[in-house]
Design a protein around this motif. Structure first.
Motif, PDB file in Angstrom:
ATOM      1  N   UNK A 137       4.248   2.919  -8.846  1.00 39.61           N
ATOM      2  CA  UNK A 137       3.570   2.058  -7.878  1.00 39.61           C
ATOM      3  C   UNK A 137       2.953   2.986  -6.836  1.00 39.61           C
ATOM      4  N   UNK A 138       1.638   3.026  -6.812  1.00 40.28           N
ATOM      5  CA  UNK A 138       0.910   3.870  -5.865  1.00 40.28           C
ATOM      6  C   UNK A 138       0.338   2.987  -4.761  1.00 40.28           C
ATOM      7  N   UNK A 139       0.616   3.356  -3.525  1.00 44.39           N
ATOM      8  CA  UNK A 139       0.161   2.586  -2.363  1.00 44.39           C
ATOM      9  C   UNK A 139      -0.788   3.468  -1.564  1.00 44.39           C
TER      10      UNK A 139
ATOM     11  N   UNK B  87       8.222   5.874  -7.946  1.00 50.23           N
ATOM     12  CA  UNK B  87       7.485   6.570  -6.889  1.00 50.23           C
ATOM     13  C   UNK B  87       7.638   8.084  -7.019  1.00 50.23           C
ATOM     14  N   UNK B  88       7.931   8.556  -8.224  1.00 55.87           N
ATOM     15  CA  UNK B  88       8.157   9.991  -8.418  1.00 55.87           C
ATOM     16  C   UNK B  88       6.892  10.749  -8.814  1.00 55.87           C
ATOM     17  N   UNK B  89       5.779  10.014  -8.954  1.00 57.13           N
ATOM     18  CA  UNK B  89       4.516  10.648  -9.330  1.00 57.13           C
ATOM     19  C   UNK B  89       4.350  10.911 -10.802  1.00 57.13           C
TER      20      UNK B  89
ATOM     21  N   UNK C 287       7.355   9.582  -3.489  1.00 58.06           N
ATOM     22  CA  UNK C 287       8.667  10.158  -3.150  1.00 58.06           C
ATOM     23  C   UNK C 287       9.350   9.482  -1.952  1.00 58.06           C
ATOM     24  N   UNK C 288       8.920   8.257  -1.628  1.00 55.96           N
ATOM     25  CA  UNK C 288       9.565   7.518  -0.550  1.00 55.96           C
ATOM     26  C   UNK C 288      10.772   6.740  -1.100  1.00 55.96           C
TER      27      UNK C 288
ATOM     28  N   UNK D 249       9.977   1.840   0.775  1.00 50.17           N
ATOM     29  CA  UNK D 249       9.987   1.965   2.228  1.00 50.17           C
ATOM     30  C   UNK D 249       9.021   3.089   2.608  1.00 50.17           C
ATOM     31  N   UNK D 250       7.913   2.736   3.262  1.00 56.28           N
ATOM     32  CA  UNK D 250       6.904   3.723   3.630  1.00 56.28           C
ATOM     33  C   UNK D 250       7.294   4.523   4.869  1.00 56.28           C
ATOM     34  N   UNK D 251       8.409   4.169   5.496  1.00 61.18           N
ATOM     35  CA  UNK D 251       8.908   4.935   6.633  1.00 61.18           C
ATOM     36  C   UNK D 251       8.531   4.373   7.975  1.00 61.18           C
TER      37      UNK D 251
END
Length: 287
Positions: A178-180, A47-49, A29-30, A76-78
């Motif tokens: 894409x899972x990080x 990135x919505x799961x 959710x980023x 963007x991981x923040x």
């Protein structure tokens, strides 16, 4: 032989499951961005799961426009995070993921970067596909990536022909998820992200598995930055020599390089780097 293959497969699956449970999906959710968009397949869908439906019509995948020579997607991981591994789930276009699957040709040759800016070239190359074929590229793709950064960037291009057999003349991303995976708080490592990085690691970051430092603060050396510079050396990585013109030759502050005990006669400056002489008129002239 079949039993051995099954054992290896299950062992790999158990190991992967333990990693997923230990680390957090930092990308979930980023904010996400991509260089072009096919219809309503926006970047945030990756990135919505959601990735139970890997078809284009399922509404769970991001996709780049058709006919592109470059395709770029990023999340963007923040802030800076320590990353362990990345999982990429591709769109399959509702067909079996085998060598006959036409969408594979757009995936081959992709790269993944970790960067502190949106420019991938200012970051570190985490992975570049140089060996996958339409028969061997897996789905999902798991990539070990023990680096730290703010942006995870997926990139592919078709700008320098000729291309290997099986490659399309166009590039695409078509990412369903894409899972990080990594530690949610900076400065920690270990499977539970419960161990603090050594205090003298440069910028406070260390290898997410081993806890070894990527670099050391001034005056420290060693894999965990626990050792002072040897006598006569100072600065980053202890690569600089103390001045021979120090009052105590080659004895200086291991952080700044400033001489201990003043300077030898004829020399001045905090590092005794300026020579001088006394004229007949008793004037001091530096050189």
């Amino acid at each position: 032989m079949t039993e051995m293959a099954l054992l290896l497969c299950c062992s790999w699956a158990v190991l992967l499951y333990s990693y997923v449970q230990a680390y957090e999906n930092l990308a979930l959710l980023k904010p996400a961005w991509q260089s072009s968009t096919l219809w309503s397949d926006t970047a945030d869908r990756a990135v919505d799961g959601l990735y139970t439906d890997l078809s284009e019509e399922g509404g769970q995948c991001a996709a780049s426009s058709l006919g592109q020579t470059t395709a770029e997607w990023r999340v963007d991981l923040g802030h800076v995070h320590s990353i362990h591994h990345i999982a990429i789930h591709y769109m399959t276009d509702s067909t079996t993921w085998d060598k006959e699957n036409a969408v594979k040709q757009y995936r081959l040759g992709f790269s993944v970067y970790i960067s502190n800016t949106t420019d991938r070239q200012e970051g570190v190359l985490c992975f570049r596909d140089t060996s996958y074929t339409r028969s061997t590229i897996p789905n999902p793709v798991y990539i070990n990536c023990p680096y730290h950064g703010i942006y995870v960037i997926y990139y592919n291009n078709r700008t320098h022909p000729p291309y290997p057999e099986g490659y399309s003349g166009y590039a695409g991303n078509d990412l369903c998820e894409v899972e990080v995976y990594g530690c949610p708080s900076p400065g920690y490592y270990g499977q539970n992200c419960s161990l603090e990085c050594p205090q003298n690691c440069q910028d406070g970051y260390c290898d997410i598995v081993e806890g070894t430092c990527f670099g050391c603060e001034h005056r420290y050396i060693g894999s965990r930055c626990t050792h002072d510079c040897p006598e006569g050396l100072y600065g980053s990585k202890c690569l600089q020599n103390c001045s021979v013109t120090c009052g105590e030759p080659r004895r200086c502050n291991i952080k700044t390089g400033h001489c201990n005990g003043g300077c030898q006669v004829g020399w001045t400056g905090v590092m005794c780097e300026k020579g001088y002489h006394i004229s007949i008129n008793h004037e001091r002239r530096t050189y």
